[in-house]
Design a protein around this motif. Structure first.
Motif, short mmCIF file in Angstrom:
data_model
loop_
_atom_site.label_atom_id
_atom_site.label_comp_id
_atom_site.label_asym_id
_atom_site.label_seq_id
_atom_site.Cartn_x
_atom_site.Cartn_y
_atom_site.Cartn_z
N GLU A 120 42.14 -6.80 54.26
CA GLU A 120 42.06 -5.31 54.00
C GLU A 120 41.13 -4.87 55.23
OE1 GLU A 120 43.43 -6.40 50.13
OE2 GLU A 120 41.97 -7.42 51.29
N ALA A 121 40.44 -5.58 55.84
CA ALA A 121 39.57 -5.40 56.85
C ALA A 121 40.34 -5.15 58.16
CB ALA A 121 38.61 -6.42 56.89
N ASP A 122 41.65 -5.51 58.28
CA ASP A 122 42.36 -5.65 59.61
C ASP A 122 42.56 -4.20 59.97
OD1 ASP A 122 42.41 -8.37 59.44
OD2 ASP A 122 44.69 -8.32 58.69
N SER A 123 42.39 -3.01 59.04
CA SER A 123 42.82 -1.74 59.40
C SER A 123 41.54 -0.88 59.03
CB SER A 123 43.84 -1.02 58.56
OG SER A 123 43.52 -1.16 57.01
N ASP A 124 40.45 -1.63 59.02
CA ASP A 124 38.99 -0.93 58.70
C ASP A 124 38.41 -0.70 59.82
OD1 ASP A 124 37.15 -0.19 56.25
OD2 ASP A 124 35.95 -0.95 58.01
N PRO A 125 37.98 0.46 60.21
CA PRO A 125 37.51 0.72 61.44
C PRO A 125 35.78 0.23 61.68
CG PRO A 125 37.22 2.80 60.26
CD PRO A 125 38.13 1.74 59.44
N PHE A 126 35.19 -0.17 60.56
CA PHE A 126 34.01 -0.71 60.79
C PHE A 126 33.88 -1.97 61.23
CE2 PHE A 126 30.45 -3.01 58.75
CZ PHE A 126 29.28 -2.48 59.57
N PHE A 127 35.19 -2.83 61.01
CA PHE A 127 35.41 -3.95 61.34
C PHE A 127 36.22 -4.52 62.23
CE2 PHE A 127 33.62 -5.03 56.84
CZ PHE A 127 32.56 -5.86 57.07
#
Length: 231
Positions: A120-127
């Motif tokens: 889910e972090a793949d599309s998260d702007p923070f990561f």
């Protein structure tokens, strides 16, 4: 002018590499200590908010009255979609104000340990841009559940929720990207636990370049999110 607000809970738990990054990039910021003043500024003064760590438990509101004040403050920040980052205690306060549980971990996590990003972090702007596996610093007895409006983004062997997004623009991270050599020394010297100060410092020296690079990447992403919000 709105500034980045840094909420500090303990004398030796400062902003560390975050403060260094804000100074180096010329970003206006303000550090407040609600445990000392009993106050927090108006949300209208905040471009973004970073809530740091601390040795207290989120439920110790009778002993630390500022926790109740910050609970309300962070809930308001999320409702007004002000970009907010919680680190360790700050992360636990964020999820608690949204109704999730903070509970004792099965095992205390202290020192250098890897954190893995969830898909889910793949599309998260923070990561954005962060490797799927990073070695970072930890110091916590508690861990948090994910609120109904949240998504788990990272985990470690000991802790199933190392990071979460809450709503549209708030992030809770259990690990510590802000550590400096001096902070590690101070934390170890003040620790009620038996810890390997020299080992922690030696590991810091070995991975300092990568550790600070990853921290700067997270800070840069967070500030970019705040800039794009146009607050």
């Amino acid at each position: 002018m709105r500034t980045i607000l840094v909420v500090k809970h303990e004398k030796i738990e400062g902003a560390g590499t975050l403060e260094e990054h804000l100074i180096a990039t010329g970003r206006p910021f303000r550090v407040v200590e609600p445990g000392e003043t009993g106050k927090l500024p108006a949300l209208d003064d905040c471009k973004a908010i970073v809530s740091l760590g601390g040795p207290m438990n989120v439920y110790e509101e009778e002993r630390y009255p500022f926790l109740a004040l910050e609970d309300e403050f962070l809930r308001g920040a999320i409702e007004h979609e002000i970009p907010t980052l919680g680190i360790c205690l700050g992360a636990q306060l964020l999820v608690k104000c949204m109704g999730a549980k903070v509970l004792k971990a099965d095992e205390i996590e202290i020192g250098w340990h890897p954190v893995r990003l969830a898909k889910e972090a793949d599309s998260d702007p923070f990561f954005s841009g962060l490797p799927h596996l990073v070695e970072t610093f930890h110091w916590h007895e508690d861990m948090f559940d994910i609120p109904r409006n949240g998504t788990s983004l990272a985990y470690s062997e000991i802790c199933p929720n190392q990071a979460a997004r809450i709503g549209e623009c708030a992030w809770a991270i259990q690990f510590h990207p802000e550590m400096t050599m001096r902070m590690i020394e101070e934390w170890c010297e003040a620790s009620p636990f038996k810890v390997d100060k020299n080992g922690f410092l030696e590991r810091y020296r070995r991975i300092e370049k990568a550790y600070k690079k990853h921290a700067a990447l997270l800070y840069g992403n967070f500030i970019r999110i705040a800039d794009e919000r146009g607050i």
